[in-house]
Design an enzyme around this catalytic site. Sequence first.
Site, PDB file in Angstrom:
ATOM      1  N   HIS A  73       0.821  -1.205   0.000  1.00 41.09           N
ATOM      2  CA  HIS A  73       0.000   0.000   0.000  1.00 41.09           C
ATOM      3  C   HIS A  73       0.854   1.253   0.000  1.00 41.09           C
ATOM      4  CE1 HIS A  73       0.516   1.035   4.339  1.00 41.09           C
ATOM      5  NE2 HIS A  73       0.577  -0.262   4.521  1.00 41.09           N
ATOM      6  N   CYS A 117       2.062  -4.819   7.006  1.00 45.15           N
ATOM      7  CA  CYS A 117       1.973  -4.744   5.553  1.00 45.15           C
ATOM      8  C   CYS A 117       3.175  -3.990   4.983  1.00 45.15           C
ATOM      9  CB  CYS A 117       0.664  -4.087   5.142  1.00 45.15           C
ATOM     10  SG  CYS A 117      -0.770  -5.117   5.547  1.00 45.15           S
TER      11      CYS A 117
END
Length: 523
Positions: free
Chosen positions: A426, A445
Amino acid sequence: MRYLFLFTLLAYLVSGCHSPSAPGDAEVVTADVLTPRNTAITHENAYNDLFLDTTALEGFIAKRQLNDTVANRLRSFYNARNYEFAWIDSRGLTEEAAAFRSLFNQSPDTSGDKPLNNKLDRLLEEDSLQVKATDRDMVQTELMLTWRLVRYFRQNGGTVEQMEHMVPMQKEDIMEMADSMLHTSEKQYPAIAGLKPALRQYRDIVKKGGWQPVDSLAGKLKKGQSSPVITGIKQRLMTTGELKEKDSSDVFTDELEAAVNRFRNGHGYTENGIINDTVIKAMNVPAEERLKQLLINMQRMKWLPATPRGKLIVVNIPAFMLHVTNNGQKVFDIPIVVGKEGHSTTMFSGKLNQVVFSPYWNIPRSIVRKEILPAMARNSGYLARKNMEITGHANGLPVVRQRPGVRNALGRVKFLFPNSFNIYFHDTPEKGLFNRDNRAYSHGCIRLKDPVAMAKFVLEDAPEWTSEKIDAAMNGGKQKYVAVKHPVPVIITYFTAWADEDGTLHMVPDVYGHDAVMKQKMF
């Protein structure tokens, strides 16, 4: 350039190990001679700390009515390791189990082993298991994985001995292991070839007694300065070859600056020509420890999957870099920020199949419990200030999400590749983190420095997604899912040592402590 090693290394594997096929019955049955039981392996010198009861294996063979060849390969595998577990230790699944799970996941069809895959995924999510050798469920998982390994080798080639040695069996003397690895066939394990010159160099350095520690440093040193410490630094850098010419003076010369930058580059630090405590600490890691680091990573490289044709995304966590190729040719690299911890994430794979523009951040329950609720208790306006909202309640906790916008923790876009760790790529509003050498800061992440390049790459097969449309979707403030027409394979790796395409050695910090675990088991 410095990280192209992964692509070269993966390309080697095309002619070596092949992508595994789904398990099935189409096996050519051939007679195998049983490997004798290796009783020299004991609880004291074993690689693993759990041992299997022989009756468990025989019961497994009988229940599944395995043919003699498959049954004997199973027996040989465990005879070679004196019935020591291969895939599970007292803490849960081993690094090898995760690596084999990733390798098998590259198969075009893994549906035949879906129950086992689901079991492995659940176990890989667990960070604090306490396993006993008598745990029937774990015993069955262990044996199912070995049965899968037998089928993998029978369908894709390889000898019984090669199969038996995929997972180390016992602790070994470091010099004996180095000599053995140097004589290991590159035809069997093409990926290790790039590190063999460094392995030979560091083995020879250790034989000669290693290097002398450099004196600690108060402050920093840079070009033009003089210090008694510099003489020791020059000797250290001559030993490993960063400093090309002999120099015993205490002056920080142009040549020393170049050598320091070569050392900094090879150890994961910005090339600013400065010697500080961090650099001294890296220099003072003993030669024997560096030799162990090389051997640990060469052992990991045996498990790399074959390079898929077409697009490929490879992440090396300790290097904090993501690499993109197409048909083996470099497209671009992206600096990344990774999670603070990753207990099981030594190697796994997936396929990037969705782009989400202007995403909501659905905040994990652990973060809600540990961070959001305490912040709400301190400040009743916390959610509004963070552009967050409660959408419901589950199991005693509010379900919280952050709306799309400039302050959203996921930035303007995320990229999904389903995996058991719930990890995805992301964007991020915190761009300053990319200027740091150590970039392990996220909740798990992987943050991308250049998400626009990634969006263009994965959507280039969809002509309607022009640069202008991508920009509008990223800044539109309304969540939008877009399916990737041709999902892109993603391989997450964990290498703290590698050689790049020029043969330059890179040895970076063990950010998650996986090397430390392997070191205890291997040596």
